[in-house]
Design an enzyme around this catalytic site. Structure first.
Site, short mmCIF file in Angstrom:
data_model
loop_
_atom_site.label_atom_id
_atom_site.label_comp_id
_atom_site.label_asym_id
_atom_site.label_seq_id
_atom_site.Cartn_x
_atom_site.Cartn_y
_atom_site.Cartn_z
CG HIS A 1 -1.28 1.20 -4.34
ND1 HIS A 1 -1.44 1.14 -5.70
CD2 HIS A 1 -1.59 -0.05 -3.87
CE1 HIS A 1 -1.83 -0.08 -6.06
NE2 HIS A 1 -1.91 -0.83 -4.97
CD GLU B 1 -2.73 -1.40 -0.10
OE1 GLU B 1 -2.98 -0.42 -0.82
OE2 GLU B 1 -3.06 -2.58 -0.40
CD GLU C 1 -1.77 -3.81 -7.65
OE1 GLU C 1 -2.53 -2.83 -7.44
OE2 GLU C 1 -1.49 -4.66 -6.79
#
Lengths: 506, 506
Positions: free
Chosen positions: B273, B270, B299
């Protein structure tokens, strides 16, 4: 609360109100997040986001279509009893509509943006004792507050529209009159107590770890009846209660490791607010009826649970063994009586939220008078800290050593209007005693039950008589309905004299 | 990114886009809160609130005035270079506008409400292994997904509009072709590894306490460059990254006390991201440019940081002593080599998010094929669990013992569309290797720097070449621009063969 005819104008009204409610709930979540978890970098956009949502909600509420629906519904409304759910929905919506149409949506957005900016500035300035940093924000708050009041011309005092908004039916004059009566009664009591030996509250100022305090206070409010399925508690700078739906009513708290009072009683205080909101009829969901009816009535519930229950001897006869078990090292040697006297220590102190029940209202009166002076233009923002300190000197005989513990202590002026925000605290104290007397009259067994940790009869009585109605009745109506008398200072004075007369032998 | 003329139509466009962005950000906060802190009682209203905001945002974005502004701006746009900020803003806004005008706002609201309901149903059904409870929600999701696709007639495959929405420029055919090539290369590698002795990863499955895991992973991502001034991490059921402004980019994680992989690598994932979103030009704030350009490119960054950095030997040469210091009891006796082999253990397993880098894409292909079969009407929802298990049997040689670890494991179909959501994971894996090769070509010193805990050159290169641009370039454009080649499976296969060839001697 269901009209079955889908084409009835009340259904269209409900649909529109639900949409507005959703936007406002999202704005409330934006605020909750800002005050709990938001990283500092989020602040700039957050203010704009709240302003955007408030602007949209305002625009949608003042859509002429809502005005038209309210007109179309007049006949239907008058066919129903005054306190029928739907008649009340129409009446309260009209009240809000008539008020909101006087305020331009752009003003709401501007004020919302400014409040967010001022809140951030205050959160930074307060620990830094930097009044100068917030002064320009306060100047603008004052200007916007005046502008707000002036959307409602014809007032007697410029604070009147602001007071009326939070405590419908009250104004500067009626509040002043009530406060004058109250002060006359309180001052001799404060003086009488001051002549007594100082209470020893050192037991409360040992080290109490934050996680243990939080765990204990959660346990307490679960027993009081706070529904965690429909709520939660988080930490913040200045505790508040907020609601995102009737199914999600949250509280916040703050803890000081060297002061057991702070976290425990602020938690119970916010729980009182939350019990009110959690008790509103679920049918009122997403309508203007689903809220506390006034700032004063709301505060009456936070103060009732915090003080009349939470600072009572009965409550601690039940709860003190639990507290001792949670903090054996600190409290094993401290008697219930010492503890009870400690949490009810009366003293001329600096911080409103920490103040005892006797002097608390003097703190409120200082703020109320200063608000009015600012609005009247008799006091300039730059002179506010000095005026604050002067009043603390004259009213409480104590001068704040810093603005952090003085004029910067309360969030209100830095996150809302100047005017209309403080009177509710004292109105709430008065109502709390008046409501509690009525509850005891109906159920004389309540004190005994509290002593046993049973709060159900009291809670049910409050739900039945106050909470469930939401905004259906005005504050004045609910006081009359529940206590069969108008609001008065007498029950509060009786309560104070009874409790503190015993504690301080006067 | 400032046009100085205040009356220029681009200013009007910006104002409108900022309002829409604010509403969408509030909707994102409603979701974040639902997935982290919301008490269960809030669920019913929350779905409605998200739907309301999505509906308003959609309505405002498709306001004909925006269409008119975009028309009025055509000349201005063509006077600017293709990748000028303002030309890009106009172009990307037009892309969104042209797509959104084909979808009725009421559909968006309906879908949003349904997604919230389906999410709640899934969150309950998953631990209870109760596929039957979510089946009716999935039926409706499928129906809505088809309806969504059909707003874009003229497609070759019904999944095309859904794929195009997350991975602009791709469609079922091009994804299938790429996946077929990839599968052909991967299957022999998986077989080769399967013939090797099983890696011992027991060291990772000792007891690691949740708070200590969380503290450690926060320390790791701080070193990777996650900016906590503009973000924070919270716990959830199915980790995600979300953004409320360029100043507030949050991640979520989940931890298992018997599996060190889970929390640590989902946190780094995460974070990848988040680094992307935190790296977008601040000037793009509150415009459609302020976001990742496609599901695949997004991604690619989560996987680059999770795998090419976070599961590399270089990284752990730097980081393993820290991990040992945090968990001495568990890891003092475990060598770096054993640990490194453990976190890179290849096995035919059940859970996509836990899968190793070699088999991971096989998990994605199963989902992608099932999505397509559902959309085509060749697979009924009621037959989905059996089809899922069949494919796990045939592709991975393993059958889920329960739907909890099978068809219920991923949130996607229960909180979004069926179709268009899974291909991005594999596209991202391919791109991550292709981007990383380009970074190494520009800065061959990066592996050595990673070994020293220095991630700045890599991070800056990614910001410079990918992050800062936000949505300015499409995925295809950015791949070409950065790697001077179109997307291909070769860099990924080279990477896998290099790393796992060494680990598994093939």
């Amino acid at each position: 609360m269901q009209t079955l005819d889908k084409t009835h104008p009340i259904q269209e009204l409900r649909t529109r109100l639900a949409e507005i409610n959703d936007i406002e709930s999202a704005a409330s979540l934006l605020y909750w997040d800002q005050a709990t978890y938001m990283p500092p970098g989020g602040a700039a956009a957050r203010g704009r986001q709240m302003a955007t949502l408030r602007h949209i909600a305002h625009t949608k509420f003042t859509d002429p279509a809502i005005g038209q629906l309210l007109e179309d519904l007049r006949e239907y409304e008058s066919s129903l009893p005054y306190d029928a759910d739907e008649a009340s929905l129409i009446r309260v919506t009209r009240l809000d509509y008539d008020r909101l149409v006087k305020i331009p949506p752009a003003f709401t957005a501007k004020f919302s943006q400014h409040s967010a900016d001022a809140y951030e500035a205050w959160a930074k300035a307060r620990p830094e004792n930097n009044f100068a940093a917030v002064a320009p924000y306060l100047e603008k708050t004052l200007e916007l507050s005046r502008e707000m009041a002036n959307f409602f011309p014809g007032y007697q005092h410029i604070a009147d529209p602001l007071i009326d908004e939070s405590d419908y039916g009250m104004n500067a004059e009626s509040v002043r009159a009530l406060f004058a009566q109250l002060r006359q009664q309180l001052v001799p009591i404060v003086d009488a107590i001051a002549s007594q030996p100082i209470t020893d509250a050192t037991a409360l100022h040992q080290h109490y770890s934050e996680p243990e305090q939080l765990a204990f206070s959660l346990e307490v409010i679960k027993q009081l009846g706070y529904d965690f399925h429909r709520g939660r508690q988080d930490q913040t700078l200045h505790p508040f209660m907020t609601k995102f739906s009737t199914g999600d009513v949250r509280i916040t708290t703050r803890v000081r490791e060297n002061d057991l009072n702070e976290g425990l009683f602020s938690t119970i205080h916010e729980t009182g607010h939350a019990l009110y909101e959690q008790g509103i009829a679920r049918d009122f969901e997403a309508t203007p009826l689903a809220g506390g009816t006034s700032s004063g009535v709301h505060e009456s519930q936070s103060r009732l649970w915090e003080n009349l229950v939470g600072r009572s001897r009965n409550f601690w006869e039940f709860c003190y063994p639990q507290l001792q078990a949670a903090f054996p090292q600190q409290l094993k040697q401290v008697s219930l009586d010492t503890f009870y006297r400690g949490i009810n220590k009366v003293e001329r102190s600096l911080i409103r939220t920490d103040a005892d029940e006797v002097t608390y209202n003097l703190h409120v009166m200082i703020r109320f008078d200063l608000e009015l002076a600012l609005l009247e233009g008799k006091l300039a923002v730059k002179d506010l800290p000095a005026a604050w300190n002067d009043r603390y000197q004259s009213d409480l005989g104590i001068v704040p050593p810093s603005d952090t513990n003085g004029v910067l202590q309360d969030v209100h002026w830095y996150g809302g209007t100047i005017g209309g925000v403080f009177q509710g605290y004292t109105l709430g104290n008065l109502m709390s005693a008046q409501f509690f007397e009525a509850a005891l009259q109906a159920h004389p067994e309540i004190p005994q039950q509290i002593r046993q940790g049973n709060f159900k009869v009291l809670h049910d009585w409050l739900k039945q008589n106050i909470y469930q109605h939401g905004r259906k009745y005005t504050a004045a109506e609910i006081v009359e309905k529940v206590t069969l008398q108008p609001l008065s200072i007498e029950p509060f004075i009786r309560y104070i004299k009874g409790k503190f007369g015993e504690l301080y032998n006067f």
